[in-house]
Design a protein around this motif. Structure first.
Motif, mmCIF file in Angstrom:
data_model
loop_
_atom_site.group_PDB
_atom_site.id
_atom_site.type_symbol
_atom_site.label_atom_id
_atom_site.label_comp_id
_atom_site.label_asym_id
_atom_site.label_seq_id
_atom_site.Cartn_x
_atom_site.Cartn_y
_atom_site.Cartn_z
ATOM 1 N N VAL A 408 84.285 -26.395 -10.523
ATOM 2 C CA VAL A 408 85.917 -26.202 -10.877
ATOM 3 C C VAL A 408 86.679 -24.868 -10.288
ATOM 4 N N ALA A 409 85.539 -23.710 -10.496
ATOM 5 C CA ALA A 409 86.207 -22.470 -10.167
ATOM 6 C C ALA A 409 86.495 -22.475 -8.542
ATOM 7 N N HIS A 410 85.679 -22.978 -7.808
ATOM 8 C CA HIS A 410 85.856 -23.308 -6.355
ATOM 9 C C HIS A 410 87.134 -24.010 -5.975
ATOM 10 N N GLU A 411 87.355 -25.312 -6.917
ATOM 11 C CA GLU A 411 88.643 -25.996 -6.748
ATOM 12 C C GLU A 411 89.750 -25.396 -7.174
ATOM 13 N N LEU A 412 89.593 -24.180 -8.048
ATOM 14 C CA LEU A 412 91.060 -24.096 -8.652
ATOM 15 C C LEU A 412 91.523 -22.731 -7.680
ATOM 16 N N ASN A 413 90.607 -22.331 -6.792
ATOM 17 C CA ASN A 413 91.031 -21.142 -6.066
ATOM 18 C C ASN A 413 92.051 -21.680 -5.025
ATOM 19 N N THR A 414 91.709 -22.911 -4.542
ATOM 20 C CA THR A 414 92.624 -23.507 -3.317
ATOM 21 C C THR A 414 94.010 -23.632 -4.080
ATOM 22 N N PRO A 415 94.407 -24.391 -4.938
ATOM 23 C CA PRO A 415 95.651 -24.662 -5.529
ATOM 24 C C PRO A 415 96.405 -23.375 -6.009
ATOM 25 N N ILE A 416 95.559 -22.578 -6.764
ATOM 26 C CA ILE A 416 96.097 -21.409 -7.154
ATOM 27 C C ILE A 416 96.608 -20.385 -5.865
ATOM 28 N N GLY A 417 95.858 -20.190 -4.953
ATOM 29 C CA GLY A 417 96.197 -19.340 -3.673
ATOM 30 C C GLY A 417 97.251 -20.105 -3.136
ATOM 31 N N GLY A 418 97.376 -21.358 -3.173
ATOM 32 C CA GLY A 418 98.427 -22.078 -2.503
ATOM 33 C C GLY A 418 99.756 -21.701 -3.055
ATOM 34 N N ALA A 419 99.739 -21.938 -4.554
ATOM 35 C CA ALA A 419 100.668 -21.605 -5.227
ATOM 36 C C ALA A 419 101.268 -20.271 -5.210
ATOM 37 N N LEU A 420 100.528 -19.276 -4.973
ATOM 38 C CA LEU A 420 100.987 -17.806 -4.823
ATOM 39 C C LEU A 420 101.596 -17.670 -3.347
ATOM 40 N N ILE A 421 101.128 -18.129 -2.556
ATOM 41 C CA ILE A 421 101.602 -18.188 -1.052
ATOM 42 C C ILE A 421 103.084 -18.695 -1.166
ATOM 43 N N SER A 422 103.086 -19.964 -1.828
ATOM 44 C CA SER A 422 104.372 -20.794 -1.822
ATOM 45 C C SER A 422 105.387 -19.893 -2.549
ATOM 46 N N VAL A 423 105.097 -19.327 -3.802
ATOM 47 C CA VAL A 423 105.925 -18.573 -4.361
ATOM 48 C C VAL A 423 106.395 -17.285 -3.735
ATOM 49 N N THR A 501 85.418 -32.558 -8.562
ATOM 50 C CA THR A 501 84.760 -31.516 -9.220
ATOM 51 C C THR A 501 83.526 -31.136 -8.474
ATOM 52 N N LEU A 502 82.786 -32.148 -7.893
ATOM 53 C CA LEU A 502 81.432 -32.086 -7.482
ATOM 54 C C LEU A 502 81.412 -31.826 -6.009
ATOM 55 N N LYS A 503 82.719 -31.844 -5.351
ATOM 56 C CA LYS A 503 82.877 -31.694 -3.952
ATOM 57 C C LYS A 503 81.985 -30.648 -3.408
ATOM 58 N N ALA A 504 82.260 -29.507 -3.905
ATOM 59 C CA ALA A 504 81.539 -28.175 -3.272
ATOM 60 C C ALA A 504 80.091 -28.353 -3.438
ATOM 61 N N LEU A 537 74.474 -37.071 -14.626
ATOM 62 C CA LEU A 537 73.472 -38.018 -14.160
ATOM 63 C C LEU A 537 73.311 -37.827 -12.531
ATOM 64 N N ILE A 538 74.810 -37.535 -12.078
ATOM 65 C CA ILE A 538 74.862 -37.068 -10.537
ATOM 66 C C ILE A 538 74.155 -35.824 -10.332
ATOM 67 N N ILE A 539 74.237 -34.825 -10.939
ATOM 68 C CA ILE A 539 73.795 -33.480 -10.704
ATOM 69 C C ILE A 539 72.158 -33.872 -11.055
ATOM 70 N N ASN A 540 71.893 -34.632 -11.907
ATOM 71 C CA ASN A 540 70.276 -34.801 -12.144
ATOM 72 C C ASN A 540 69.623 -35.411 -10.737
ATOM 73 N N ALA A 541 70.465 -36.434 -10.224
ATOM 74 C CA ALA A 541 69.967 -37.026 -9.049
ATOM 75 C C ALA A 541 69.918 -36.006 -7.910
ATOM 76 N N ILE A 542 71.026 -35.243 -7.755
ATOM 77 C CA ILE A 542 70.809 -34.226 -6.655
ATOM 78 C C ILE A 542 69.836 -33.190 -6.914
ATOM 79 N N ASN A 543 69.379 -32.680 -8.020
ATOM 80 C CA ASN A 543 68.365 -31.738 -8.276
ATOM 81 C C ASN A 543 67.073 -32.354 -8.378
#
Length: 646
Positions: A408-423, A501-504, A537-543
Motif C-alpha cells: 500500500v505504501a509503495h502504491e501510495l507514493n505514485t498517486p500522491i507524487g503525481g498529485a503534487l506534481i500536477s498541483v 496491492t500486491l503488485k510490488a 492465502l496469496i502471500i502464504n503461497a509466495i512465502n
C-alpha cells in the motif's frame, strides 16, 4: 440560488399531486378487488345452491312421481272387483292379504286403506318397519272428517288426488315419532268394484326428508315450505310443522314477509339477495293428475293458481355473506396498502432523483473553491499516510499485514507524487497566467493556460482518488474493521484491488498471478475481511509454496453455485506435507519460523472464513504438485450481531 427555491416548491407541488392521484387510484383498485372477490364467492355459492336445490327437487319429484303408478298398480288387481263365486267375507280377506303383500313389496308405504263413500275404513293394513298389521273390523275408524277423504271423493277416476304433506294422525293425535306423510287417493266407484269409495295409500316421506336434510352444510341450508308458509323442513327442527303442532307463528309469511311475497309472484329464483340472505328456490305443484300428466311441475300461472304446492328453498345465511364481505374487505385493503406503498416509494424515489439534480446544479456554483479544497485533501492524505505507516510498524506481528502495508505504501507514493506534481504545475500555470494578464493577455494564451490548469486538476483529482481508494482498501482489510456493516460488492473488483496491492511484492519474484472470475458475481458480505483472507492465502503461497528464485503461477478463480460462491486459490508450488496439513489451521503452526513467520496467518484465515464470513474452507495439496485452498461462501452475510461477536 434565487432560481432553486421556486423549483423546489414546484417539485413539492408535483409530489403532492402525484400522491393524491395515487390514493384515488388505490381506492378505486381496492373497490374493484372487493367487488371481484365478493362476486366470485357469490357465484360459487349460487352454483352450490342450484346444485343442492336441483338434487332436492329431483328427490321429491322422483318419490311423488311414483305414487300414481303405485296406486294404479294397486287398483289393477282383479281381487278388487266383485266375485260371485266366493263370499264377500272371503274376498275381503283375500284383499287384505293382497294389500299386505303389496305394501311389503314396495318401500315407504306406511298404510293402505279402502274407505267407503261414508268415510268408513273397510280394509286397513299398516306397515311399520318389518311389521305388517291387518286391522280387524272392530278397530276400523271413520275418516270422513279428514280433508283428504272429502277432497279425494271429489276427484273422478282415473284421476288421482295427492294430499298436502303433513304428519300422520291417529285417533285425533299426531303420531310419535313423526311420520311425514302424503296420501294418494283413487275413487273405486265402478259397478264391478267390491267397495264403492276410495283406495288410499299413505306414503312415508321420512327418508326423503332425511336425504334432503343431509344436503345441509354451513353455507347452504335447505328448507321445504307448504302453500300456506309453514315449514315442513327447516335447519331448526323446532320451526317445523307449526300448523300440526299448534304453533301458527312458525310461518314464513309472518317472519319473512318480503321473501314470502316474492315466492308468490315467481315460480323459480336463482341466487337473489332477499332480506340479507342469498336465496334460490323452486316450486312443486301437487295436483289432481290424470293419465296425460307425467310431471308435478307446470307453468307459473298454473302453480300460482293452485293451492296445493311445495316450495323448496336453498338459503345462505346472512352471517356467511357478511363473512365473505369482511374477508374481501381485508384482502382489498391489503392490495390497496401494497399498491399505495409501492406507488409512494416510486414517487419518493423520483422526487429524490429530481432533488439530486437540483443539488447538482447548485454544486456547479461552488466549483471555483474546489482547488483550495483539493489542496486541503492532499495535506490530509499525507497525514493519513504518516499515520498509516506508524500503524503498520505496530502491526508487524502479523506478517501478512506487514506485506500489505508495504504494498500500500509503495502504491501510495505514485498517486500522491503525481498529485503534487500536477498541483504544482497548475500553480505555476496560474502564476504565468497572472503575469500574462498584467502584460496583455491573448485569447490563445488564455485557452492554453486554462487547458493546462484543467489537465493538471484532472490528473491531481485522479491521483488523489486513487490514493483515497488505496487507503480505504487498507481500512477494509484491517482486522479492526469487523464491526462494519455488510455491503454489496463485485468479487472481480475486490480481487483486482488485491492484485494491485500486491503488485510490488510480485515484482521481486518470477511468479505470475492470474484470476478466472466472472464480472457478474455479486456478494453482500464483508469485503475487507474477504480481501484479507485472499491476500493471506496469496502471500502464504509466495512465502511457503516456492523456494529461492523459483518460477511458478498462482491462480485465483471463482464460480457461483446457487446461493454460494466457490473461490479457489491454487499454486504450482512444492505442496504441503501430510503432517503439516493436519494442524495447518492451528495457531503458531509454521514451516518458516526462522524467517520470522508467526504461524498465525492461516489460523486467522480459518477464523475469518468460518466465524465472520459464515463459510467453509478446504485444503487440497500434494508434494511437488501444488496447493489449493477452496472457500465456500454464502452470497449474502447480514447477521452483523454475530459477526461483531466473532
Amino acid at each position: 440560488m434565487h432560481r432553486v427555491k421556486p423549483q423546489k416548491q414546484k417539485l413539492r407541488r408535483n409530489l403532492a399531486f402525484k400522491v393524491c392521484a395515487l390514493l384515488c387510484i388505490t381506492a378505486l383498485l381496492s373497490w374493484l378487488v372487493f367487488e371481484q372477490i365478493v362476486q366470485s364467492k357469490m357465484a360459487v355459492l349460487k352454483t352450490a345452491q342450484i346444485e343442492k336445490l336441483l338434487t332436492a327437487v329431483a328427490l321429491v319429484n322422483n318419490e311423488l312421481g311414483s305414487l300414481r303408478d303405485i296406486l294404479a298398480l294397486l287398483n289393477s288387481n282383479s281381487l278388487l272387483t266383485e266375485n260371485a263365486d266366493i263370499t264377500p267375507e272371503t274376498q275381503r280377506q283375500q284383499v287384505q292379504r293382497y294389500f299386505a303383500d303389496f305394501g311389503r313389496a314396495i318401500d315407504h308405504i306406511s298404510q293402505i286403506r279402502w274407505i267407503n263413500q261414508s268415510g268408513q275404513e273397510m280394509i286397513r293394513v299398516d306397515f311399520k318397519a318389518d311389521n305388517t298389521r291387518v286391522f280387524p273390523p272392530s278397530q276400523l275408524q271413520n275418516k270422513y272428517s279428514r280433508y283428504y277423504v272429502n277432497e279425494g271423493l271429489k276427484v273422478e277416476a282415473p284421476k288421482i288426488y295427492l294430499s298436502p304433506i303433513d304428519l300422520n294422525v291417529e285417533h285425533g293425535e299426531v303420531e310419535h315419532p313423526f311420520q311425514t306423510t302424503i296420501r294418494a287417493t283413487l275413487q273405486t266407484n265402478q259397478k264391478q268394484h267390491l267397495i264403492k269409495g276410495l283406495l288410499v295409500i299413505n306414503y312415508n316421506l321420512n327418508r326423503i326428508f332425511q336425504d334432503v336434510r343431509a344436503l345441509h352444510d354451513e353455507q347452504v341450508q335447505l328448507q321445504i315450505i307448504d302453500s300456506k308458509g309453514f315449514w315442513l323442513l327447516h335447519p331448526n327442527p323446532e320451526q317445523e310443522w307449526g300448523f300440526m303442532l299448534k304453533h301458527p307463528e312458525h310461518n314464513m309469511n309472518l317472519s319473512k314477509r318480503a321473501t314470502w311475497s316474492l315466492m308468490q309472484d315467481n315460480l323459480i329464483k336463482n341466487g337473489d339477495i332477499i332480506e340479507g340472505e342469498l336465496l334460490s328456490y323452486n316450486t312443486i305443484k301437487l295436483f289432481k293428475q290424470d293419465d296425460s300428466d307425467s310431471t308435478f311441475l307446470t307453468t307459473n300461472k298454473e302453480i300460482k293458481a293452485h293451492s296445493n304446492k311445495l316450495f323448496i328453498l336453498a338459503i345462505t345465511p346472512q352471517s356467511i355473506l357478511t363473512s365473505i364481505q369482511v374477508n374481501a374487505i381485508y384482502i382489498a385493503l391489503l392490495c390497496g396498502l401494497v399498491t399505495a406503498t409501492i406507488g409512494i416509494l416510486v414517487i419518493l424515489r423520483e422526487y429524490q432523483f429530481q432533488h439530486k439534480l437540483l443539488a447538482l446544479s447548485q454544486d456547479l456554483i461552488t466549483e471555483k473553491s474546489d482547488l483550495a479544497t483539493l489542496n486541503s485533501q492532499l495535506k490530509s492524505t499525507l497525514e493519513q499516510q504518516q499515520i498509516l505507516q506508524d500503524s503498520l510498524v505496530e502491526a508487524e506481528k502479523l506478517s501478512s499485514l506487514g506485506m500489505m502495508v508495504a504494498g500500500v505504501a509503495h502504491e501510495l507514493n505514485t498517486p500522491i507524487g503525481g498529485a503534487l506534481i500536477s498541483v504544482s504545475s497548475a500553480q505555476g500555470t496560474m502564476v504565468n497566467l497572472k503575469n500574462a494578464i498584467e502584460q496583455g493577455l491573448s485569447k490563445r494564451k488564455l485557452d492554453d493556460s486554462l487547458a493546462l490548469i484543467e489537465e493538471g486538476l484532472r490528473l491531481a483529482t485522479n491521483n488523489m482518488t486513487r490514493a483515497a481508494d488505496l487507503v480505504q482498501s487498507f481500512k477494509r482489510m484491517a482486522i479492526d474493521r469487523v464491526t462494519e456493516e455488510s455491503m454489496e460488492f463485485y468479487l472481480l473488483q475486490l480481487v483486482q484491488d488485491i492484485f494491485l496491492t500486491l503488485k510490488a511484492k510480485f515484482k521481486t519474484t518470477k511468479l505470475t498471478i492470474t484470476h478466472q472470475i466472472a464480472p457478474n458475481i455479486l456478494l453482500n458480505s464483508r469485503p475487507g475481511i474477504l480481501s484479507q483472507v485472499l491476500e493471506n492465502l496469496i502471500i502464504n503461497a509466495i512465502n511457503h509454496g516456492f523456494t529461492g528464485n523459483q518460477s511458478g503461477q498462482i491462480i485465483v478463480s471463482a464460480e457461483q453455485q446457487n446461493d454460494e460462491v466457490v473461490i479457489t486459490v491454487s499454486d504450482t508450488g512444492c505442496g504441503i506435507t501430510s503432517d503439516m496439513r493436519e494442524d495447518i489451521y492451528e495457531p503458531f503452526v509454521t514451516s518458516a519460523r526462522s524467517k520470522g513467520n508467526t504461524g498465525l496467518g492461516l489460523y486467522f484465515v480459518h477464523q475469518w472464513v468460518t466465524k465472520i464470513l459464515k463459510g467453509q474452507i478446504e485444503l487440497h495439496s500434494e508434494l511437488d504438485k501444488g496447493t489449493e485452498f477452496v472457500l465456500y461462501l454464502p452470497l449474502s452475510v447480514t447477521n452483523n450481531a454475530e459477526i461483531k461477536e466473532s
